[in-house]
Design an enzyme around this catalytic site. Structure first.
Site, PDB file in Angstrom:
ATOM      1  N   LYS A 202      -0.362  -0.958  -5.868  1.00  0.00           N
ATOM      2  CA  LYS A 202      -1.504  -0.044  -5.896  1.00  0.00           C
ATOM      3  C   LYS A 202      -2.124   0.094  -7.278  1.00  0.00           C
ATOM      4  CE  LYS A 202      -0.236   2.690  -1.851  1.00  0.00           C
ATOM      5  NZ  LYS A 202       0.049   4.041  -1.304  1.00  0.00           N
TER       6      LYS A 202
ATOM      7  N   LYS B 184      -1.121  -7.156   5.252  1.00  0.00           N
ATOM      8  CA  LYS B 184      -0.896  -6.132   6.262  1.00  0.00           C
ATOM      9  C   LYS B 184      -2.209  -5.483   6.685  1.00  0.00           C
ATOM     10  CE  LYS B 184       1.951  -2.017   7.033  1.00  0.00           C
ATOM     11  NZ  LYS B 184       2.898  -1.070   6.414  1.00  0.00           N
TER      12      LYS B 184
ATOM     13  N   LYS C 279      -5.990   0.500   6.553  1.00  0.00           N
ATOM     14  CA  LYS C 279      -7.168   1.360   6.689  1.00  0.00           C
ATOM     15  C   LYS C 279      -8.018   1.349   5.422  1.00  0.00           C
ATOM     16  CE  LYS C 279      -4.073   5.213   5.633  1.00  0.00           C
ATOM     17  NZ  LYS C 279      -3.336   6.326   6.236  1.00  0.00           N
TER      18      LYS C 279
END
Length: 329
Positions: free
Chosen positions: A113, A196, A199
């Site tokens: 991240k 993956k 969203k």
């Protein structure tokens, strides 16, 4: 004989999708029959990245509606918002003081991240949120934590922190185990089977939202990437079709190999048409219930308040024990 306890949560930072349903939500629903279940909306984790206040409020309602729309029963499972139980933040800080910089730096999700950003520009919340996640879990003394494979490392850190606290201050926490599904724990993106389903993906064609319309679902499946050739086969060398076969199989409670047999001699077009019908059949009732609930946010908030009261009773008990053992009370 009392049931074992299970606990898990999902961030409130975006629309939940088919990967969330197959990898987590459907399992949450199954577990409420055999475990004493606690499921929370991880809104404090969501603010480790900038959030528009109105969008965050809407997302909280939508995620709660999705929990219920997928089949979670507020009478059988404790559903609540993380920020409604102040003990999460307090125990989060306490556990942060027991966590080392090295442990946090090793978290692969932090590395993913934070990306290529310099450490000086990365928010402290993103760095320390595994300690808060440990608090989320340990407050409720669960035996198992249903999570995706990408969260296993965080549960392992939670176990380490629980054992560290118990060794230093006396037996206080149950040592939880990660509960990871063999199938469905990692549904990949429709536009890139090497990543993956997410969203937060840049393209809406990466995922199928649980509130997508039938036309939107059909369009996304038509555009889903496939591998070279036209043969429907279950192979690591064909990650795109393997991912679609996995989705099909999970939605019908079948094995991917069985679905593969069904489509022997058929092409991608036939398979995609059938997959679209399977998805529409599975998600139709869920979408209808979610839309019904999002049209009644007052009812959603009532359910979350009731859940928070039940959650707070357990969390306050655990926190009081922690503070007493540490000399803080």
């Amino acid at each position: 004989m009392s049931k074992q306890r299970a606990l898990s949560g999902i961030q409130t930072s975006g629309t939940l999708h088919l990967g969330n349903y197959l990898g987590a939500l459907r399992r949450f629903v199954e577990l409420q029959d055999t475990y004493d279940t606690y499921y929370f909306l991880a809104d404090l984790h969501s603010i480790t990245a900038p959030q528009d206040p109105e969008s965050l409020r809407l997302n909280i309602t939508n995620v709660a509606a999705t929990y219920i729309g997928c089949g979670l029963d507020p009478q059988r499972a404790t559903l609540f918002r993380q920020s409604d139980v102040a003990a999460h933040a307090e125990l989060g800080w306490i556990l942060t003081t027991l966590t080392t910089m090295g442990e946090l730096r090793r978290m692969t999700q932090f590395k993913d991240k934070s990306g290529t950003a310099k450490e000086e520009s990365v928010g402290v919340g993103l760095f320390t949120y595994p300690s808060l996640m440990a608090a989320d879990i340990l407050l409720y003394q669960p035996e198992v934590v249903p999570v995706g494979a990408d969260q296993k490392q965080h549960v392992e850190l939670t176990r380490d922190l629980a054992e560290r606290f118990n060794n230093r201050f006396g037996e206080t926490f149950v040592i939880p185990k990660p509960l990871i599904a063999e199938e469905g724990a990692r549904i990949m993106g429709l536009d890139d089977p090497t990543k993956k389903m997410s969203k937060s993906a840049a393209s809406e064609y990466n995922y199928i939202s649980l509130i997508d319309s039938p036309d939107e679902i059909a369009k996304k499946i038509r555009k889903a990437v496939t591998d070279s050739g036209e043969k429907i086969e279950l192979s690591d060398d064909k990650p795109a079709i393997k991912n679609l076969l996995t989705i099909y199989a999970l939605l019908q409670d079948r094995m991917p190999a069985e679905v593969t047999e069904e489509f022997l001699g058929k092409g991608y077009g036939d398979f995609k048409n059938a997959l679209t019908e399977v998805i529409l059949e599975a998600l139709g009732p869920i979408r209808d219930r979610i839309m019904e609930l999002t049209d009644d946010p007052a009812e959603v908030n009532r359910i979350l308040r009731d859940g928070a009261e039940r959650a707070e009773a357990q969390a306050t008990k655990t926190l009081a024990s922690v503070k007493q053992r540490m000399g803080l009370a």
